[in-house]
Design a protein around this motif. Sequence first.
Motif, mmCIF file in Angstrom:
data_model
loop_
_atom_site.group_PDB
_atom_site.id
_atom_site.type_symbol
_atom_site.label_atom_id
_atom_site.label_comp_id
_atom_site.label_asym_id
_atom_site.label_seq_id
_atom_site.Cartn_x
_atom_site.Cartn_y
_atom_site.Cartn_z
ATOM 1 N N THR A 23 9.604 4.557 98.926
ATOM 2 C CA THR A 23 9.424 5.879 98.326
ATOM 3 C C THR A 23 9.617 7.026 99.313
ATOM 4 O O THR A 23 9.870 8.155 98.887
ATOM 5 C CB THR A 23 8.009 6.001 97.735
ATOM 6 N N GLY A 24 9.459 6.774 100.610
ATOM 7 C CA GLY A 24 9.505 7.845 101.592
ATOM 8 C C GLY A 24 8.162 8.509 101.812
ATOM 9 O O GLY A 24 8.043 9.402 102.650
ATOM 10 N N VAL A 33 8.305 6.059 92.987
ATOM 11 C CA VAL A 33 9.081 7.278 93.191
ATOM 12 C C VAL A 33 9.964 7.503 91.974
ATOM 13 O O VAL A 33 10.523 6.557 91.407
ATOM 14 C CB VAL A 33 9.933 7.189 94.481
ATOM 15 N N PRO A 70 13.110 10.094 90.938
ATOM 16 C CA PRO A 70 14.023 11.146 91.397
ATOM 17 C C PRO A 70 13.964 12.362 90.474
ATOM 18 O O PRO A 70 13.531 12.269 89.321
ATOM 19 C CB PRO A 70 15.404 10.468 91.337
ATOM 20 N N PRO A 71 14.399 13.520 90.970
ATOM 21 C CA PRO A 71 14.422 14.717 90.126
ATOM 22 C C PRO A 71 15.225 14.459 88.844
ATOM 23 O O PRO A 71 16.257 13.785 88.864
ATOM 24 C CB PRO A 71 15.098 15.764 91.014
ATOM 25 N N PRO A 82 10.294 18.892 95.776
ATOM 26 C CA PRO A 82 11.750 19.015 95.591
ATOM 27 C C PRO A 82 12.460 17.675 95.486
ATOM 28 O O PRO A 82 13.512 17.573 94.855
ATOM 29 C CB PRO A 82 12.192 19.772 96.853
ATOM 30 N N GLU A 83 11.895 16.624 96.104
ATOM 31 C CA GLU A 83 12.530 15.303 96.073
ATOM 32 C C GLU A 83 12.165 14.506 94.827
ATOM 33 O O GLU A 83 12.546 13.340 94.704
ATOM 34 C CB GLU A 83 12.127 14.494 97.319
ATOM 35 N N GLY A 84 11.412 15.103 93.901
ATOM 36 C CA GLY A 84 11.021 14.400 92.687
ATOM 37 C C GLY A 84 9.519 14.194 92.632
ATOM 38 O O GLY A 84 8.742 15.049 93.074
ATOM 39 N N ARG A 143 6.368 11.444 93.597
ATOM 40 C CA ARG A 143 5.961 10.264 94.344
ATOM 41 C C ARG A 143 4.470 10.034 94.125
ATOM 42 O O ARG A 143 3.698 10.984 93.966
ATOM 43 C CB ARG A 143 6.230 10.440 95.849
ATOM 44 N N PHE A 196 5.059 13.778 100.738
ATOM 45 C CA PHE A 196 6.309 14.304 101.296
ATOM 46 C C PHE A 196 6.091 14.639 102.775
ATOM 47 O O PHE A 196 5.953 15.805 103.143
ATOM 48 C CB PHE A 196 6.765 15.535 100.516
ATOM 49 N N SER A 254 9.727 14.700 108.124
ATOM 50 C CA SER A 254 10.515 13.613 108.713
ATOM 51 C C SER A 254 10.498 13.649 110.231
ATOM 52 O O SER A 254 10.718 12.635 110.892
ATOM 53 C CB SER A 254 11.969 13.681 108.218
#
Length: 490
Positions: free
Chosen positions: A147-148, A183, A185-186, A236-238, A240, A268, A271
Amino acid sequence: MDSGDSSRCRPPGASRGRSRCGASLAILIGFGSLPVQAQDRPVPARAAPRPAPAAPTDPAFEAAKVTFEALPEAERKAVQDALVWTGDFNAVVSGAFGRRTFEALNAYGARTGGADPLDPRVRAALLAAGAAARSAARFRVSVDPGTGALMGVPERLLAKRTALPSGTRWQSQDGRVTLESRVFPPGTETLDTLFEKATAPLPGRKVTYKLRRPDAVVVTAETGPGLSYIRYAAGPEGVRGFLLGYDRALAPEVDRLVIAVANAFVPFPDSAVAPAAQIPAGPGSAPATRAAGNPAPSPQAAAPLKPASLSSAPASGAGLTVAPGRVLTAAAVLEGCAQPRIGSAPARVLATDSAGLALLEISGAPAPLQPAIRTDPVGTEESLIALAPGPDGVQAAPGEARGGDVIAALQPGSGGAPVLDRSGALVGLVARYPAAPRRVAGVVPPARLPLVPARAVAAFLAAQGLSAATPRRDGGPGAVAPAVVAITCR
């Protein structure tokens, strides 16, 4: 104020002062408390509103608050995190003092003999106990590749790991506890649709809590013998999030893990700093960026205990004051070191032996403390604690035994560091620290380090006429911290 101070419920079977409300309490970890607005009351005509009566002062609460808030923020968070792992604190690890922190400190103090947990020596023992419990759970905070998101996972319990199309599943061997990251996605799922699904009426399921915010949702529920906790956050990444489900019979133990997982979750992460979080979790490290208003738990492998005798120069190694003016260390620390120093005072080598030990003489060393020597064998993967000097004082690094070695996230300057079991008995000293350790984002991750075993330490001390010192087993590993010093070379 601590998040969620308004809640006062406990799960069935929970002891007073322990985690309350099971999974539903973890909602307070994720978001903190919402302000409660007093209901409007009619005011009689031509009557001035009366001021609210002042709340009675609690001297014990105020005294604890003053002491707690005098600590640096990292240490305040470290105390709260340790109380989570001892099962006494069930709110956000934020460093803020409130009723929950006060009650947690009282609960821990009452269970451990009535001493004040904010006293430096008792606080050291509390931090060591929390680190040991965290290590025993193998609680690891890392970026979930599915998922990040940054996830905290108790890997000892959730040993089975499976990659999913849209996340990762961790599960206990018996299938009674499951953690799944998810996760979206948008353009696929929204918080609204996920909230509706999680709260929709279903046969046999009772929603026990639901919270909807613009950027996040939390839902807890009961399904027959099971409990569940769902959390999603939007960005913004959807979207999670994760779902944690477990058997109600396991609540006394798993409730604490739910709180730890919720505290560690960063949907989020930045990174640039996320890789540094891929080490066993503990209080005090550089935090990752938080979303949805959730304070960072500051994961790190080592928890600060008590200021050590440090100089401005980086430590070359660690030592343990075992007698007045006598410091025990590993001989490897002194290799190429013509002028060892402890603080600003020079040290003289009195003796060495073939096992890799050295005894230094120094004036003005801290009060000696010879720990109890562990005589029985150390079990494979048994939880251990290493005490090593760091920039902010002695650090307690959780680790585990592996053969005659220790696996822990010790940083440079840890050669000679004492390694203890959870009772505070000495298992050995770190025999040697690598000259060029592997680093991840500037931090040394857990590594396997050799030990000089405790039996060799006992023989060496006896040969130096120090065997008559009275060992101590009270206070756990934290009681040894004041005797740990940093050794530098010039």
